[in-house]
Design a protein around this motif. Structure first.
Motif, PDB file in Angstrom:
ATOM      1  N   UNK A  91      -6.429  -3.223   3.218  1.00 49.88           N
ATOM      2  CA  UNK A  91      -5.018  -3.039   3.503  1.00 49.88           C
ATOM      3  C   UNK A  91      -4.146  -2.999   2.263  1.00 49.88           C
ATOM      4  N   UNK A  92      -4.414  -3.851   1.297  1.00 44.81           N
ATOM      5  CA  UNK A  92      -3.594  -3.885   0.092  1.00 44.81           C
ATOM      6  C   UNK A  92      -3.639  -2.583  -0.680  1.00 44.81           C
ATOM      7  N   UNK A  93      -4.826  -2.024  -0.830  1.00 42.84           N
ATOM      8  CA  UNK A  93      -4.962  -0.767  -1.566  1.00 42.84           C
ATOM      9  C   UNK A  93      -4.327   0.385  -0.794  1.00 42.84           C
ATOM     10  N   UNK A  94      -4.498   0.384   0.533  1.00 43.58           N
ATOM     11  CA  UNK A  94      -3.875   1.427   1.343  1.00 43.58           C
ATOM     12  C   UNK A  94      -2.359   1.322   1.298  1.00 43.58           C
ATOM     13  N   UNK A  95      -1.850   0.096   1.288  1.00 40.86           N
ATOM     14  CA  UNK A  95      -0.402  -0.087   1.214  1.00 40.86           C
ATOM     15  C   UNK A  95       0.148   0.428  -0.106  1.00 40.86           C
ATOM     16  N   UNK A  96      -0.557   0.191  -1.195  1.00 39.70           N
ATOM     17  CA  UNK A  96      -0.111   0.699  -2.489  1.00 39.70           C
ATOM     18  C   UNK A  96      -0.043   2.222  -2.490  1.00 39.70           C
ATOM     19  N   UNK A  97      -1.066   2.858  -1.933  1.00 36.80           N
ATOM     20  CA  UNK A  97      -1.073   4.318  -1.913  1.00 36.80           C
ATOM     21  C   UNK A  97       0.018   4.859  -0.996  1.00 36.80           C
ATOM     22  N   UNK A 136      -6.107   6.790   3.922  1.00 39.32           N
ATOM     23  CA  UNK A 136      -6.287   5.400   3.483  1.00 39.32           C
ATOM     24  C   UNK A 136      -5.720   4.426   4.506  1.00 39.32           C
ATOM     25  N   UNK A 137      -4.585   4.771   5.112  1.00 39.07           N
ATOM     26  CA  UNK A 137      -3.988   3.881   6.118  1.00 39.07           C
ATOM     27  C   UNK A 137      -4.860   3.790   7.357  1.00 39.07           C
ATOM     28  N   UNK A 138      -5.424   4.892   7.802  1.00 36.51           N
ATOM     29  CA  UNK A 138      -6.308   4.855   8.964  1.00 36.51           C
ATOM     30  C   UNK A 138      -7.567   4.039   8.670  1.00 36.51           C
ATOM     31  N   UNK A 139      -8.077   4.183   7.463  1.00 39.73           N
ATOM     32  CA  UNK A 139      -9.264   3.396   7.107  1.00 39.73           C
ATOM     33  C   UNK A 139      -8.927   1.910   7.058  1.00 39.73           C
ATOM     34  N   UNK A 140      -7.746   1.571   6.538  1.00 43.04           N
ATOM     35  CA  UNK A 140      -7.351   0.165   6.487  1.00 43.04           C
ATOM     36  C   UNK A 140      -7.126  -0.392   7.879  1.00 43.04           C
ATOM     37  N   UNK A 141      -6.670   0.429   8.822  1.00 43.09           N
ATOM     38  CA  UNK A 141      -6.529  -0.046  10.197  1.00 43.09           C
ATOM     39  C   UNK A 141      -7.880  -0.385  10.798  1.00 43.09           C
ATOM     40  N   UNK A 142      -8.916   0.302  10.376  1.00 43.40           N
ATOM     41  CA  UNK A 142     -10.267   0.001  10.830  1.00 43.40           C
ATOM     42  C   UNK A 142     -10.872  -1.164  10.051  1.00 43.40           C
ATOM     43  N   UNK A 143     -10.550  -1.259   8.767  1.00 38.13           N
ATOM     44  CA  UNK A 143     -11.056  -2.333   7.903  1.00 38.13           C
ATOM     45  C   UNK A 143      -9.871  -2.960   7.172  1.00 38.13           C
ATOM     46  N   UNK A 144      -9.253  -4.021   7.725  1.00 38.42           N
ATOM     47  CA  UNK A 144      -8.045  -4.593   7.106  1.00 38.42           C
ATOM     48  C   UNK A 144      -8.254  -5.128   5.698  1.00 38.42           C
ATOM     49  N   UNK A 145      -9.491  -5.355   5.281  1.00 39.04           N
ATOM     50  CA  UNK A 145      -9.706  -5.820   3.914  1.00 39.04           C
ATOM     51  C   UNK A 145      -9.222  -4.805   2.879  1.00 39.04           C
ATOM     52  N   UNK A 169      -3.378 -12.692   7.754  1.00 44.30           N
ATOM     53  CA  UNK A 169      -2.244 -11.974   8.338  1.00 44.30           C
ATOM     54  C   UNK A 169      -1.720 -10.920   7.374  1.00 44.30           C
ATOM     55  N   UNK A 170      -1.715 -11.236   6.083  1.00 42.75           N
ATOM     56  CA  UNK A 170      -1.249 -10.271   5.093  1.00 42.75           C
ATOM     57  C   UNK A 170      -2.109  -9.027   5.053  1.00 42.75           C
ATOM     58  N   UNK A 171      -3.407  -9.175   5.211  1.00 46.60           N
ATOM     59  CA  UNK A 171      -4.277  -7.996   5.191  1.00 46.60           C
ATOM     60  C   UNK A 171      -3.993  -7.078   6.382  1.00 46.60           C
ATOM     61  N   UNK A 172      -3.840  -7.676   7.563  1.00 48.67           N
ATOM     62  CA  UNK A 172      -3.521  -6.862   8.737  1.00 48.67           C
ATOM     63  C   UNK A 172      -2.131  -6.250   8.626  1.00 48.67           C
ATOM     64  N   UNK A 173      -1.162  -7.052   8.158  1.00 44.56           N
ATOM     65  CA  UNK A 173       0.196  -6.532   8.006  1.00 44.56           C
ATOM     66  C   UNK A 173       0.246  -5.411   6.982  1.00 44.56           C
ATOM     67  N   UNK A 174      -0.577  -5.479   5.944  1.00 47.94           N
ATOM     68  CA  UNK A 174      -0.600  -4.405   4.946  1.00 47.94           C
ATOM     69  C   UNK A 174      -1.061  -3.100   5.562  1.00 47.94           C
ATOM     70  N   UNK A 175      -2.060  -3.158   6.446  1.00 44.24           N
ATOM     71  CA  UNK A 175      -2.508  -1.941   7.123  1.00 44.24           C
ATOM     72  C   UNK A 175      -1.414  -1.378   8.025  1.00 44.24           C
ATOM     73  N   UNK A 176      -0.690  -2.257   8.709  1.00 47.33           N
ATOM     74  CA  UNK A 176       0.409  -1.815   9.571  1.00 47.33           C
ATOM     75  C   UNK A 176       1.529  -1.200   8.735  1.00 47.33           C
ATOM     76  N   UNK A 177       1.874  -1.851   7.635  1.00 46.93           N
ATOM     77  CA  UNK A 177       2.921  -1.330   6.758  1.00 46.93           C
ATOM     78  C   UNK A 177       2.522  -0.004   6.128  1.00 46.93           C
ATOM     79  N   UNK A 178       1.241   0.139   5.791  1.00 42.76           N
ATOM     80  CA  UNK A 178       0.777   1.400   5.222  1.00 42.76           C
ATOM     81  C   UNK A 178       0.943   2.531   6.222  1.00 42.76           C
TER      82      UNK A 178
END
Length: 454
Positions: free
Chosen positions: A337-343, A326-335, A266-275
């Motif tokens: 998400x953490x790096x996209x959220x940081x950026x 980075x956020x769009x890529x994380x939405x496609x690949x939630x793994x 859930x955290x990985x998906x939520x990170x993409x959403x938050x990003x």
């Protein structure tokens, strides 16, 4: 990867931007956060009816829209532009995936339909300021010590039926109302916890022998439940303190469920959403700053025409666009998400800070809207960061700093020398050396340096 949006996604973005443009201006945002719920209930119901926003990532069999998490991230980019105060993040991004992953068939059938239609909101309650740890955004905690760890503090759960059976000879006569679980403890920084109709509480149980973390369902109005809204930096992210005083609760799923794994997923998906949400806020802050520097004049010309201002805005534009990618890529690949959220969080913090600076003295005033974006940036980093820990955890997961020699398998382990044996020299080769093998002479020590008086 096809980064182009579909016609349905473009329609969701257009409709949502149109609704929020009419109903979620700066004045409406400030008025909504000062209500008892912390958001505009009428607007929330409108978004649920017209767009199915709370259930956009819920399966159709449970009354949802049946879209992918990428569609939820795209919608949250628009809500981030308007800094929409709503229970969307707590309900759709945090609680719905956990119920879908861990809940029984009866629990999913009873909870997901009202959550998808907006009739019920939910909040995830974890003990202490450990939301980022619980979601495995800033580090892995396989033991779940953040939930209490069997010590004082946190939230502790006990099975009432097990205690009754141990102290009563006739366990069959136990009253059905006394069976189940009881929770005791407190949780702070619970997003929308003061107004949610359903709480998902992470609690520790089993003591030291069978230490584990489980999730429990607590309804509003449960006896012993005390909720109080907290004064926070960002009013658009309302938070609450949850006190549980021997509160009856229902176990989510089974006792053997992989709760920590579900929280990490859930955290990985939520990170993409938050990003995506942070990128939307950063883009809007940049757009408003560009509009201001075009109008504000100094020395007889618009300040946006000065080269120094142009350079600063150009740097911000590049940073925001990189974070959006980075956020769009994380939405496609939630793994990712953490790096996209940081950026994204870094882009929002820098853009909001520059927006205040480029607005000049007006940017520091309470009446101006620039401070809302700056507070969102600071509050999100406190809740889900900080940025350097998000990046450090992403680097650890990727193995960037792992020792390559330690990870390389040995080709001939039987031929490895004994570490206790003396090192081979030219004069005394080891007995294990093959016949005819010669060793290079040891290099002579460097010549002594002469001391020269100065």
């Amino acid at each position: 990867m096809d980064a182009a949006f579909t016609a349905e996604q473009d329609e969701i973005r257009r409709t949502l931007r149109e609704i929020l443009g009419k109903r979620c201006g700066p004045d409406e945002v400030k008025a909504a956060v000062r209500t008892a719920a912390g958001h505009d209930r009428e607007l929330w119901q409108q978004l649920a009816r017209q767009l199915g926003l709370p259930g956009i990532a819920v399966a159709e069999e449970y009354g949802g829209v049946g879209c992918a998490p990428a569609d939820l991230a795209l919608a949250c980019e628009e809500t981030g532009r308007a800094l929409l105060p709503s229970p969307l993040l707590a309900t759709a991004a945090l609680c719905v995936p956990l119920i879908a992953a861990l809940g029984t068939d009866a629990q999913r059938s009873a909870l997901l339909p009202p959550l998808a239609t907006g009739g019920l909101t939910a909040a995830l309650a974890v003990s202490g300021p450990a939301l980022a740890t619980a979601l495995a955004l800033t580090g892995e905690d396989a033991s779940g010590q953040w939930s209490g760890g069997g010590r004082a503090g946190g939230v502790q759960a006990r099975a009432v039926a097990a205690e009754t059976a141990a102290t009563t000879d006739a366990a069959a006569t136990t009253d059905a109302a006394d069976t189940g679980w009881r929770l005791y403890g407190e949780a702070v920084q619970v997003l929308d916890g003061h107004s949610a109709g359903l709480l998902l509480v992470a609690a520790h149980t089993g003591g030291f022998a069978r230490s584990r973390t489980l999730l429990f369902l607590v309804r509003e109005g449960a006896p012993g439940l005390v909720r109080s809204r907290q004064a926070v930096l960002d009013e658009t992210r309302p938070q609450a303190r949850i006190e549980l005083r021997d509160v009856p609760a229902e176990l989510l799923g089974a006792e053997g469920a992989d709760v920590l794994g579900a929280l990490a997923a859930t955290g990985r998906t939520a990170a993409a959403v938050l990003a995506a949400e942070a990128v939307g806020a950063a883009g809007q802050a940049l757009a408003r700053t560009v509009e201001y520097v075009r109008q504000r004049e100094q020395f007889g010309r618009a300040i946006g025409s000065f080269q120094a201002v142009k350079h600063r805005l150009a740097d911000l534009y590049v940073q925001v666009q990189a974070a959006r990618s980075a956020a769009y890529y994380a939405a496609w690949d939630p793994d990712q998400g953490g790096l996209a959220l940081a950026q994204a969080l870094e882009a929002l913090r820098v853009t909001a800070g520059e927006a205040i600076q480029l607005h000049g003295g007006i940017g520091f005033t309470w009446e101006h809207d620039a401070h809302l974006y700056f507070k969102r940036a600071a509050a999100d980093e406190l809740l889900f960061g900080p940025v350097h820990r998000l990046r450090a955890h992403a680097a650890d997961r990727a193995g960037l700093f792992a020792d390559p020699a330690a990870a390389r398998p040995r080709e001939h382990p039987a031929a490895d020398p004994d570490p206790t044996a003396a090192a081979p020299t030219a004069a005394a080769p080891t007995a294990a050396a093959p016949t005819g093998t010669t060793f290079p002479p040891t290099s002579p020590p460097p010549p002594a340096q002469e001391k020269v008086a100065v």
